[in-house]
Design an enzyme around this catalytic site. Structure first.
Site, PDB file in Angstrom:
ATOM      1  N   GLY A  57      41.413  50.037  45.859  1.00 24.89           N
ATOM      2  CA  GLY A  57      41.747  49.358  44.622  1.00 24.89           C
ATOM      3  C   GLY A  57      40.666  48.365  44.234  1.00 24.89           C
ATOM      4  N   CYS A  58      40.726  47.903  42.991  1.00 21.00           N
ATOM      5  CA  CYS A  58      39.690  47.000  42.489  1.00 21.00           C
ATOM      6  C   CYS A  58      39.756  45.630  43.158  1.00 21.00           C
ATOM      7  CB  CYS A  58      39.789  46.882  40.975  1.00 21.00           C
ATOM      8  SG  CYS A  58      41.443  46.484  40.362  1.00 21.00           S
ATOM      9  N   TYR A  59      40.943  45.023  43.196  1.00 23.27           N
ATOM     10  CA  TYR A  59      41.075  43.733  43.873  1.00 23.27           C
ATOM     11  C   TYR A  59      40.711  43.831  45.361  1.00 23.27           C
ATOM     12  CZ  TYR A  59      43.521  41.405  39.941  1.00 23.27           C
ATOM     13  OH  TYR A  59      43.850  40.818  38.746  1.00 23.27           O
TER      14      TYR A  59
END
Length: 343
Positions: free
Chosen positions: A148-150
């Protein structure tokens, strides 16, 4: 090589199209959706006119797999797993950009994603595609769960400290801000212009699905690292993530020592830049780079690490292509060496 993109009309799918169209070994792109769609991709997105064309075809598992050498699933969670459930060919190469195959415990998936997984047994086939830390595993895998991005921004920031046992376990606090594109293409109350313009908001406090993903990977580095505090925010910008990560140091360390630690840890990582000044999201806008700045606060005995990425590229499509390159035995930066966009 021919590449298939399921979910090509979403934001991550569009970034895959843009970058794969320039990739030196890709000579064909096929676009898919789960329902019939006769539109050409350039009709939906006129900015692709005369550059990229092709109809959005209905995904038919065996047929669509045979048409491509590698498949990208740029689909929401719940959709990717439905697709993978019906794939029996274990030789096909799949890179999933959703969260469906990241978590290794079914109960955690059900809890954090608030749904039941239709084929959780297949999760064991997937390698977590954080290239800077899992490169050797990615090389031999046919199935990649793209991070995921985070988690990408956060793990890259804090992992070196955990690996060197420099911080107190379970002292990690992640304060992260994302551009609105992280919420996806769909229009809703969260992404409505009047709610986002000139506004800054926290959301999903203690309840974000990326929390167990970050904890899972960090606990692999240090089994005593069981939990984090993570608070995401939406910033009034289109793209970009800044993660500010705080942790308590075990002992005094100088900023110079931190710089050397991070530079040594990431010396072979093409897309990691250790900065000697505080980075901002514009420094990596439109690129697959991650800029990191660590600093020690002698007064509070805490280490603060700033990490910035473009959420749609290093946080999604660019990292997926980086993983594809590694899977295919190519230099990881192939087709991804473009500079950030500024201003």
């Amino acid at each position: 090589m021919k590449v298939g993109i399921v979910g090509a009309s979403g934001y991550s799918g569009l970034e895959l199209i843009r970058m794969l169209n320039m990739h030196p070994i890709i000579d064909g792109l096929n676009f898919y959706a789960l329902t019939s769609n006769a539109n050409d991709i350039s009709d939906i997105y006129p900015h692709l006119k005369s550059i990229v064309k092709g109809p959005i075809q209905k995904w038919v598992a065996d047929q669509s797999i045979n048409e491509n050498h590698i498949i990208f699933l740029a689909t929401p969670h719940g959709v990717s797993s439905e697709i993978v459930m019906n794939i029996s060919d274990e030789n096909v190469k799949i890179i999933d950009l959703s969260g469906d195959f990241r978590l290794k415990e079914e109960q955690k998936y059900n809890k954090w994603y608030k749904s039941n997984h239709p084929c959780f047994s297949k999760t064991s086939n997937f390698t977590y595609g954080l290239a800077e830390w899992n490169k050797e595993e990615i090389k031999t895998s046919n199935f990649i769960a793209n991070p995921g991005c985070y988690p990408t921004a956060s793990i890259l920031a804090i992992a070196p400290l955990l690996k060197e046992n420099l911080i107190v376990e379970n002292s990690i606090i992640i304060d992260a801000k994302s551009g609105i594109s992280g919420a996806g293409k769909g229009s809703n109350e969260v992404t409505h212009f009047t709610n986002r313009n000139d506004n800054f908001a926290a959301y999903k406090i203690h309840d974000h699905q990326h929390i167990p993903e970050i904890e899972q990977f960090l606990s692999m580095i240090n089994p005593k690292e069981n939990y984090i505090t993570f608070t995401p925010h939406l910033a009034p910008m289109t793209r970009g993530i800044m993660a500010t990560v705080y942790s308590t140091a075990r002992e005094m360390i100088t900023n110079e020592e931190l710089q050397e630690l991070y530079k040594e840890m990431y010396k072979d990582s093409y897309f990691i830049r250790i900065r000697d000044s505080i980075p901002c999201t514009k420094d990596v806008y439109g690129s697959n780079l991650c800029d990191i700045y660590p600093a020690f606060d002698e007064r509070t005995n805490r280490i603060t690490v700033i990490s910035v990425i473009d959420n749609l590229i290093k946080g999604a499509a660019g990292q997926a292509i980086q993983n594809m390159n590694i899977m295919l035995g190519l230099p990881e930066e192939t087709g991804l060496t473009f500079t950030p966009i500024f201003p």
